[in-house]
Design a protein around this motif. Structure first.
Motif, PDB file in Angstrom:
ATOM      1  N   SER A 177       7.057  38.939 127.635  1.00 45.80           N
ATOM      2  CA  SER A 177       7.290  38.660 126.217  1.00 45.80           C
ATOM      3  C   SER A 177       7.966  39.854 125.540  1.00 45.80           C
ATOM      4  O   SER A 177       7.892  40.986 126.037  1.00 45.80           O
ATOM      5  N   PRO A 178       8.624  39.614 124.396  1.00 38.62           N
ATOM      6  CA  PRO A 178       9.222  40.729 123.638  1.00 38.62           C
ATOM      7  C   PRO A 178       8.222  41.825 123.317  1.00 38.62           C
ATOM      8  O   PRO A 178       8.554  43.009 123.376  1.00 38.62           O
ATOM      9  N   GLN A 179       6.982  41.429 122.989  1.00 42.06           N
ATOM     10  CA  GLN A 179       5.967  42.426 122.651  1.00 42.06           C
ATOM     11  C   GLN A 179       5.582  43.252 123.867  1.00 42.06           C
ATOM     12  O   GLN A 179       5.386  44.476 123.766  1.00 42.06           O
ATOM     13  N   GLU A 180       5.517  42.624 125.042  1.00 40.99           N
ATOM     14  CA  GLU A 180       5.184  43.363 126.258  1.00 40.99           C
ATOM     15  C   GLU A 180       6.288  44.364 126.601  1.00 40.99           C
ATOM     16  O   GLU A 180       6.001  45.500 127.018  1.00 40.99           O
ATOM     17  N   ARG A 181       7.536  43.965 126.391  1.00 44.22           N
ATOM     18  CA  ARG A 181       8.650  44.884 126.649  1.00 44.22           C
ATOM     19  C   ARG A 181       8.630  46.042 125.656  1.00 44.22           C
ATOM     20  O   ARG A 181       8.900  47.192 126.003  1.00 44.22           O
ATOM     21  N   LEU A 182       8.319  45.720 124.411  1.00 42.36           N
ATOM     22  CA  LEU A 182       8.233  46.756 123.376  1.00 42.36           C
ATOM     23  C   LEU A 182       7.105  47.732 123.675  1.00 42.36           C
ATOM     24  O   LEU A 182       7.266  48.950 123.522  1.00 42.36           O
ATOM     25  N   ASP A 183       5.971  47.214 124.114  1.00 43.37           N
ATOM     26  CA  ASP A 183       4.834  48.073 124.469  1.00 43.37           C
ATOM     27  C   ASP A 183       5.219  49.027 125.595  1.00 43.37           C
ATOM     28  O   ASP A 183       4.803  50.190 125.600  1.00 43.37           O
ATOM     29  N   PHE A 184       6.016  48.543 126.534  1.00 44.59           N
ATOM     30  CA  PHE A 184       6.451  49.402 127.641  1.00 44.59           C
ATOM     31  C   PHE A 184       7.320  50.543 127.135  1.00 44.59           C
ATOM     32  O   PHE A 184       7.131  51.706 127.525  1.00 44.59           O
ATOM     33  N   ILE A 185       8.268  50.232 126.257  1.00 48.95           N
ATOM     34  CA  ILE A 185       9.161  51.259 125.705  1.00 48.95           C
ATOM     35  C   ILE A 185       8.371  52.313 124.943  1.00 48.95           C
ATOM     36  O   ILE A 185       8.661  53.516 125.015  1.00 48.95           O
ATOM     37  N   GLU A 186       7.350  51.902 124.225  1.00 51.83           N
ATOM     38  CA  GLU A 186       6.560  52.833 123.420  1.00 51.83           C
ATOM     39  C   GLU A 186       5.712  53.765 124.276  1.00 51.83           C
ATOM     40  O   GLU A 186       5.166  54.741 123.769  1.00 51.83           O
ATOM     41  N   GLN A 187       5.600  53.460 125.577  1.00 54.32           N
ATOM     42  CA  GLN A 187       4.874  54.349 126.492  1.00 54.32           C
ATOM     43  C   GLN A 187       5.726  55.528 126.961  1.00 54.32           C
ATOM     44  O   GLN A 187       5.197  56.502 127.498  1.00 54.32           O
ATOM     45  N   LEU A 188       7.026  55.443 126.782  1.00 56.43           N
ATOM     46  CA  LEU A 188       7.913  56.491 127.281  1.00 56.43           C
ATOM     47  C   LEU A 188       7.683  57.807 126.547  1.00 56.43           C
ATOM     48  O   LEU A 188       7.395  57.812 125.347  1.00 56.43           O
ATOM     49  N   ASN A 189       7.826  58.902 127.261  1.00 55.45           N
ATOM     50  CA  ASN A 189       7.766  60.201 126.582  1.00 55.45           C
ATOM     51  C   ASN A 189       9.140  60.523 126.008  1.00 55.45           C
ATOM     52  O   ASN A 189      10.115  59.799 126.233  1.00 55.45           O
ATOM     53  N   SER A 190       9.242  61.614 125.280  1.00 59.12           N
ATOM     54  CA  SER A 190      10.467  61.956 124.571  1.00 59.12           C
ATOM     55  C   SER A 190      11.651  62.136 125.522  1.00 59.12           C
ATOM     56  O   SER A 190      12.757  61.659 125.263  1.00 59.12           O
ATOM     57  N   LYS A 191      11.433  62.804 126.642  1.00 55.64           N
ATOM     58  CA  LYS A 191      12.506  63.055 127.610  1.00 55.64           C
ATOM     59  C   LYS A 191      13.011  61.746 128.205  1.00 55.64           C
ATOM     60  O   LYS A 191      14.221  61.537 128.363  1.00 55.64           O
ATOM     61  N   GLN A 192      12.089  60.868 128.539  1.00 52.58           N
ATOM     62  CA  GLN A 192      12.467  59.575 129.119  1.00 52.58           C
ATOM     63  C   GLN A 192      13.242  58.734 128.108  1.00 52.58           C
ATOM     64  O   GLN A 192      14.241  58.095 128.458  1.00 52.58           O
TER      65      GLN A 192
END
Length: 240
Positions: free
Chosen positions: A184-199
């Motif tokens: 889902s869009p929310q699951e993809r968004l949750d994944f992106i929000e897990q990234l650190n600044s460098k990633q």
């Protein structure tokens, strides 16, 4: 007896994204009218939607989904359709960068305009030793959504993250792959929000170095005699 039908010529073009050849025709008077109305509105989203409608009518090759094409493909196709419909030259008025005030008329030609590709651009991003991310290019609809103007900075951030999440193609490692379309869009968004600044900066680099419809022109300010280089990028810059 019915009136005769006018034959419309067809042309061939290579898509910048994958080199695939497509056939197209010039737009007709009724389609030109749609574009003129959009241009007069000076609304970027209306212009883009008008371009999409015209493209759907003018692209002859079957199976080409305009809504799924990368933005730079759409811009390139439209410019070439315009050239065969109206003329190869585009007349613009450019503001001289040295004083940001004086305007000068310039003429550029469609065959001089290309999609520029950066050597630093890559669609696969290594997140860490165990996980990588494959990105896909924004579609026209995503481009429209992300370009709506707003004064609310938090809304701008939300739209940026949404665009990034929508452009995930696959998350993978040596053993497994997760296709983003299955989530889902929310699951993809949750994944992106897990990234650190460098990633996340590596993801931003994907967008920053993405292929762009671009052309550099030289202008001379008639008042100051200063010569400047002006870079035109994106469809709106080339509307004559």
């Amino acid at each position: 007896m019915p009136l005769p039908t006018i034959e419309t010529p067809t042309y061939e073009l290579k898509l910048p994204s994958n080199g695939k050849k497509i056939k197209y025709r010039p737009f007709l008077v009724k389609e030109e009218k749609i574009l003129i109305i959009a241009l007069e509105s000076r609304d970027q989203s209306e212009i883009t939607n008008a371009v999409k409608d015209v493209l759907k009518k003018c692209i002859i090759t079957r199976g080409v989904k305009v809504d799924d094409l990368p933005t730079f493909d759409i811009e390139y196709i439209f410019l070439n359709i315009r050239a065969k419909s109206i003329g190869e030259d585009i007349r613009l008025v450019i503001t001289c960068p040295d004083d940001n005030e004086t305007e000068v008329p310039v003429t550029i030609y469609v065959d001089e305009i290309n999609v520029n590709k950066s050597k630093d651009h890559k669609t696969d991003i290594i997140l860490d030793k165990n996980l990588s991310l494959r990105m896909k290019y924004p579609s026209l609809n995503q481009f429209i959504e992300s370009n709506f103007e707003t004064d609310e900075s938090d809304l701008v951030v939300d739209k940026t993250f949404k665009l990034v999440a929508d452009c995930i193609d696959t998350i993978y490692n040596e053993e497994e792959a997760w296709e983003a379309k299955n989530y889902s869009p929310q699951e993809r968004l949750d994944f992106i929000e897990q990234l650190n600044s460098k990633q996340y900066k590596e993801v931003e680099k994907f967008f920053a170095t993405m292929p762009k419809l671009s052309h550099t022109i030289e202008v001379t300010n008639p008042n100051t005699k200063v010569k400047s280089s002006v870079v035109l990028e994106g469809l709106a810059d080339f509307f004559g």
